[in-house]
Scaffold this active site. Structure first.
Site, mmCIF file in Angstrom:
data_model
loop_
_atom_site.group_PDB
_atom_site.id
_atom_site.type_symbol
_atom_site.label_atom_id
_atom_site.label_comp_id
_atom_site.label_asym_id
_atom_site.label_seq_id
_atom_site.Cartn_x
_atom_site.Cartn_y
_atom_site.Cartn_z
ATOM 1 N N CYS A 299 35.847 1.870 56.131
ATOM 2 C CA CYS A 299 36.754 1.121 57.101
ATOM 3 C C CYS A 299 37.532 1.827 58.374
ATOM 4 O O CYS A 299 37.824 1.502 59.517
ATOM 5 C CB CYS A 299 37.310 0.043 56.566
ATOM 6 S SG CYS A 299 38.474 0.192 55.177
ATOM 7 N N HIS A 347 41.141 -2.590 53.056
ATOM 8 C CA HIS A 347 40.261 -2.581 53.565
ATOM 9 C C HIS A 347 41.140 -2.914 55.626
ATOM 10 O O HIS A 347 42.341 -3.963 55.199
ATOM 11 C CB HIS A 347 39.487 -3.645 53.723
ATOM 12 C CG HIS A 347 38.236 -3.682 54.608
ATOM 13 N ND1 HIS A 347 37.486 -2.801 54.044
ATOM 14 C CD2 HIS A 347 37.812 -4.529 55.698
ATOM 15 C CE1 HIS A 347 36.417 -3.059 55.055
ATOM 16 N NE2 HIS A 347 36.856 -4.047 56.228
ATOM 17 N N HIS A 359 34.148 -4.573 61.781
ATOM 18 C CA HIS A 359 34.288 -3.159 60.796
ATOM 19 C C HIS A 359 33.664 -2.882 59.849
ATOM 20 O O HIS A 359 32.299 -3.432 60.809
ATOM 21 C CB HIS A 359 35.662 -4.114 59.612
ATOM 22 C CG HIS A 359 34.591 -5.603 59.067
ATOM 23 N ND1 HIS A 359 35.120 -5.824 57.789
ATOM 24 C CD2 HIS A 359 34.164 -5.820 59.591
ATOM 25 C CE1 HIS A 359 34.183 -6.812 57.571
ATOM 26 N NE2 HIS A 359 33.425 -6.790 58.478
#
Length: 384
Positions: A299, A347, A359
């Site tokens: 990420c 994240h 993402h």
């Protein structure tokens, strides 16, 4: 006189039998005794724990993926530290090599003086200095220094200075190498942690029956649908706000109002568009923990690479990226902003507008567009 018959009823003979109450009590006592004996003879086997529900399994798997995400960021930080330490060690070793060459050159200069003195018929002070166990202590003696020429004294001072600097650098190199070894050990520990969490998640999913997998897929669809619904609501709110700003502008105004959250709107929008263009071109590439491209990403690796394409250098981890730029509320998000998730900030995604982001989700998934409401939002930043 005849005997008159008796009018008294004859006494009946009663059979002596136990009373009913006594008999029942005795029977109950016997049953109780037998039950107790049976219980002592055959202990009751505890029932096996019930199997977890699909909902519980989903929660457990999600939690394992989140823990793996956290461990991935720890791995990224450890790898970054290791790479920096390795670069530092390489630089120090190169410097040690240069200083060693300089020391050898100074030694050769002293050797030429010693050779000249030897050819003159005696071992002079320069030669004695070279062969002494402690040259510095030796030539510090006043009577010796008085016997050296100015040029020889300069050569000796140069030699000692370079030798001390080389020794200092060698000591620093040794210390840095030890630190590098520690960093590499920490890196391997983080790597094993990530692998362990992911393996546990895969094991849980592999044990599901076909019916349970179908149920899990249905739960996932409901979760995605709810996230999309929230994204659609945010898209409507953003459209309404854009319309409100448009109507508030005077006819003479040609430049959109700069958002209150900071920065030049046009400058940021231009950079953000470059970052988004890069991120869109990565859609479909696999998530791989610890990866920074170009064939796969985690990420924070994706967001770092996207903004690098726009000329903005971001740190490697989510924990450092969240400290960059200006904090913005979810209601004030603009395309290009970074949205962070979970309380541990494990994240991050790149906001594209209308409640959506690009993402790199998790192992087994590819880079994709998704609602920012799919996960609990921690906060957001505008990185430029």
């Amino acid at each position: 006189m005849p005997v008159l018959a008796s009018h008294r009823k004859p006494r009946s003979t009663r059979t002596h039998s136990p009373a009913v109450g006594v008999t029942t009590a005795a029977a109950l006592a016997s049953v109780t005794l037998l039950s107790t004996q049976s219980a002592e003879a055959a202990p009751v086997t505890p029932s096996a724990p019930s199997a977890p529900t699909v909902e519980e399994i989903q929660k457990k798997v999600d939690d394992l993926y989140r823990q793996a995400g956290t461990a991935t960021q720890e791995y990224n930080r450890a790898k970054e530290a290791t790479d920096q330490q390795r670069t530092k060690v390489d630089g120090i070793l190169d410097d040690v090599a240069r200083r060693t060459d300089a020391v050898n050159e100074s030694r050769r200069a002293l050797g030429s003086y010693a050779a000249a003195q030897y050819r003159g018929g005696a071992v002079g002070p320069t030669a004695a200095l070279i062969f002494a166990d402690s040259p510095q202590a030796y030539f510090d003696q006043t009577h010796l220094m008085d016997r050296l020429t100015e040029r020889e004294r300069g050569a000796v001072a140069d030699y000692e200075s370079k030798r001390a600097a080389a020794a200092k650098q060698r000591a620093e190199a040794t210390k840095s190498l030890e630190s590098l070894t520690d960093s590499q050990a920490a890196l391997q520990t983080k790597k094993r942690t990530v692998q362990s969490k992911l393996a546990e998640a895969r094991t849980l999913l592999a044990r599901l029956t076909a019916e349970e997998k179908a149920r899990l897929a249905e739960l996932e669809r409901k979760r995605e649908a709810e996230a999309r619904r929230q994204a659609e609501e945010k898209a409507k709110a953003e459209a309404a706000e854009a319309e409100r700003r448009r109507q508030a502008e005077t006819p003479a105004t040609t430049t959109p109002t700069t958002p209150a959250t900071g920065g030049s709107g046009s400058t940021y929008a231009a950079k953000a568009e470059k970052a988004l263009e890069f991120a869109r071109s990565q859609i479909g590439k696999p998530y791989v923990w610890g990866a920074t491209g170009p064939s796969s990403y985690d990420c924070s690796g994706l967001t770092q690479a996207a903004w690098k394409a726009a000329g903005v250098d971001l740190p490697r981890t989510t924990w450092d990226q969240v400290e960059v730029g200006t904090r913005v509320a979810t209601a004030d998000l603009l395309p290009g902003d970074l949205v962070f998730f979970y309380d541990d900030i494990s994240h991050v995604g790149l906001y594209i507008g209308d409640g959506m982001m690009i993402h790199a989700p998790k192992p087994g998934a590819n880079v994709r567009e998704e609602s920012i409401y799919y996960m609990p939002i921690y906060g957001s930043v505008r990185p430029a």
